[in-house]
Design a protein around this motif. Sequence first.
Motif, short mmCIF file in Angstrom:
data_model
loop_
_atom_site.label_atom_id
_atom_site.label_comp_id
_atom_site.label_asym_id
_atom_site.label_seq_id
_atom_site.Cartn_x
_atom_site.Cartn_y
_atom_site.Cartn_z
N THR A 1 0.86 -0.68 0.13
CA THR A 1 -0.03 0.11 0.40
C THR A 1 1.11 0.87 -0.22
O THR A 1 0.71 2.44 -0.34
CB THR A 1 -0.65 -0.35 0.76
OG1 THR A 1 -2.06 -1.22 1.24
CG2 THR A 1 -1.56 1.37 1.66
N MET B 1 1.88 1.82 -3.48
CA MET B 1 0.95 3.27 -4.37
C MET B 1 0.96 3.62 -4.03
O MET B 1 0.36 4.90 -4.66
CB MET B 1 -0.31 1.72 -4.40
CG MET B 1 0.06 -0.12 -4.85
SD MET B 1 0.44 -0.23 -5.98
CE MET B 1 -1.09 0.42 -7.03
N VAL B 2 0.85 4.57 -2.57
CA VAL B 2 0.68 5.42 -2.58
C VAL B 2 2.19 6.59 -3.04
O VAL B 2 1.12 7.92 -3.93
CB VAL B 2 1.03 5.87 -1.35
CG1 VAL B 2 0.83 7.48 -0.53
CG2 VAL B 2 0.06 5.26 -0.65
N ASN C 1 1.07 6.29 -6.46
CA ASN C 1 0.51 7.45 -7.28
C ASN C 1 0.92 9.12 -7.44
O ASN C 1 0.52 9.62 -8.01
CB ASN C 1 -0.55 7.10 -6.27
CG ASN C 1 -1.92 7.99 -6.48
OD1 ASN C 1 -1.98 9.41 -6.18
ND2 ASN C 1 -2.84 8.03 -7.47
N TRP D 1 -7.02 -3.24 -1.65
CA TRP D 1 -7.41 -1.94 -2.57
C TRP D 1 -8.25 -1.16 -1.96
O TRP D 1 -8.91 0.42 -1.99
CB TRP D 1 -7.55 -2.48 -3.84
CG TRP D 1 -8.68 -4.06 -4.19
CD1 TRP D 1 -8.60 -5.76 -3.92
CD2 TRP D 1 -10.36 -3.83 -3.68
NE1 TRP D 1 -9.62 -5.77 -4.35
CE2 TRP D 1 -10.77 -5.03 -3.41
CE3 TRP D 1 -10.88 -2.56 -3.71
CZ2 TRP D 1 -12.37 -4.93 -3.70
CZ3 TRP D 1 -12.40 -2.69 -3.76
CH2 TRP D 1 -12.65 -4.21 -3.44
N TRP E 1 -6.30 1.27 -0.88
CA TRP E 1 -5.60 1.90 -1.34
C TRP E 1 -7.43 3.08 -1.91
O TRP E 1 -6.59 4.56 -2.25
CB TRP E 1 -5.55 1.37 -2.63
CG TRP E 1 -4.29 0.64 -2.37
CD1 TRP E 1 -4.13 -0.32 -1.44
CD2 TRP E 1 -4.24 -0.15 -3.71
NE1 TRP E 1 -3.15 -0.95 -1.66
CE2 TRP E 1 -3.23 -0.74 -2.74
CE3 TRP E 1 -4.15 -1.06 -4.98
CZ2 TRP E 1 -2.68 -2.65 -3.49
CZ3 TRP E 1 -3.71 -1.49 -5.61
CH2 TRP E 1 -2.90 -2.50 -4.56
#
Length: 410
Positions: A260, A263-264, A267, A297, A300
Amino acid sequence: MKLCLISRNWRQLHRVQRFRGRELKRLFPFFVLISFVTALLFNSLTPTIAQLPRPEIRGVWMTNNDFDTLKNRAKVQDGMTQLRRLNFNTIYPVVWNSGYVMYPSAVAKRAGIQPFVLRGSDGHDIVADLITQAHRQGLLAIPWFEFGFMAPPTSELALNHPDWLTQKRDGGETSISAAGEVVWLNPFHPKVQQFITELVLEIITQYDVDGIQFDDHMSLPHEFGYDKYTVALYAQETKNSPPTNPQDPAWVKWRADKITAFMVQLNQAVKARKPQAIFSVSPNYYDFAYKFQLQDWLTWVRQNIVDELIVQVYRPNLQNFVATISRPEIQEVQQMIPTGIGVMAGLRNSPVPMQQIHSQVRAARERGLGVTFFYYESLWNSAPEPVTQRQAGFQTLFSAPALRARATVE
């Protein structure tokens, strides 16, 4: 005379105001009740109202199986024209598969991956042509980063960077997937994170894309994470060795939280380069994704790093399909962002009849969900029914357009 009239008018006005004041006091409880009921009705309708401005997702994934179409400019043009005619609005072309990119990549070259670029029949850039043709028809083009952290064990990526791979507790490095035997890049390793980030930034910079999509392979099977790097990192942060049980809740959470966090960062990197890019995610249903793929997710989405969600639900049984798309986490997410369901349109050796597609799409749309089909060739070119019959079937599914406007580049 004017003073008398003013005085008389003032007295009349004062009497009217006193009368209105008494009437307002008498009616005050009624007004309070009306306000209370109005507030209740507004709050109950807010989720539905919030969804109205969002165009329904009507997409299709374009895979390596579609190469015969993708390499031919005329076929691509015809395909985009047909999709627009049948009121689709989004394509998801693969750009990362089997440890290779589908476009000329300086990032891959630096990683020692020999140029393996799918070229068109006249030597043209397939990705560039596909995006151009899609935009001419008013379709969004969101490249699909299909393999995520997954790669074949014989790929140059895996052979050139063995230190980038993670492993199971017994030392094994492979697992069996829909793509066959694969290894997994270590999502916790800084060099892996840098490589993936650079690839993603390259594709959104090099092409006029509308976003980028990550699927269920932007994850890690729960058996993995016992490589030396991850074990040392876990010990450093927790003062303990990783549990022997790969499904230990704390161990699952630690690894999921690490993915996570990456993914942050990913992004943020994407938005810094192209603020209006759609950050799309297409995972499996949540309970499976989190427990078995360490892919949290739902968090997310709650952390506002997902602009669009498409949950893969490849179930031939309608009852199972409906049960999965009715799960509470999907209902939660669709109140926040455009949400769709991945529907199986067919595989080479397993065609799907139009009747099944119709029933599943109808079930999804009745619940306010969009749909994306896997994959393009099986829509009508490789299907159990004739092309004209299949296309007529899709025409009845989407009888009116639902165009998704391209975001203005800031």
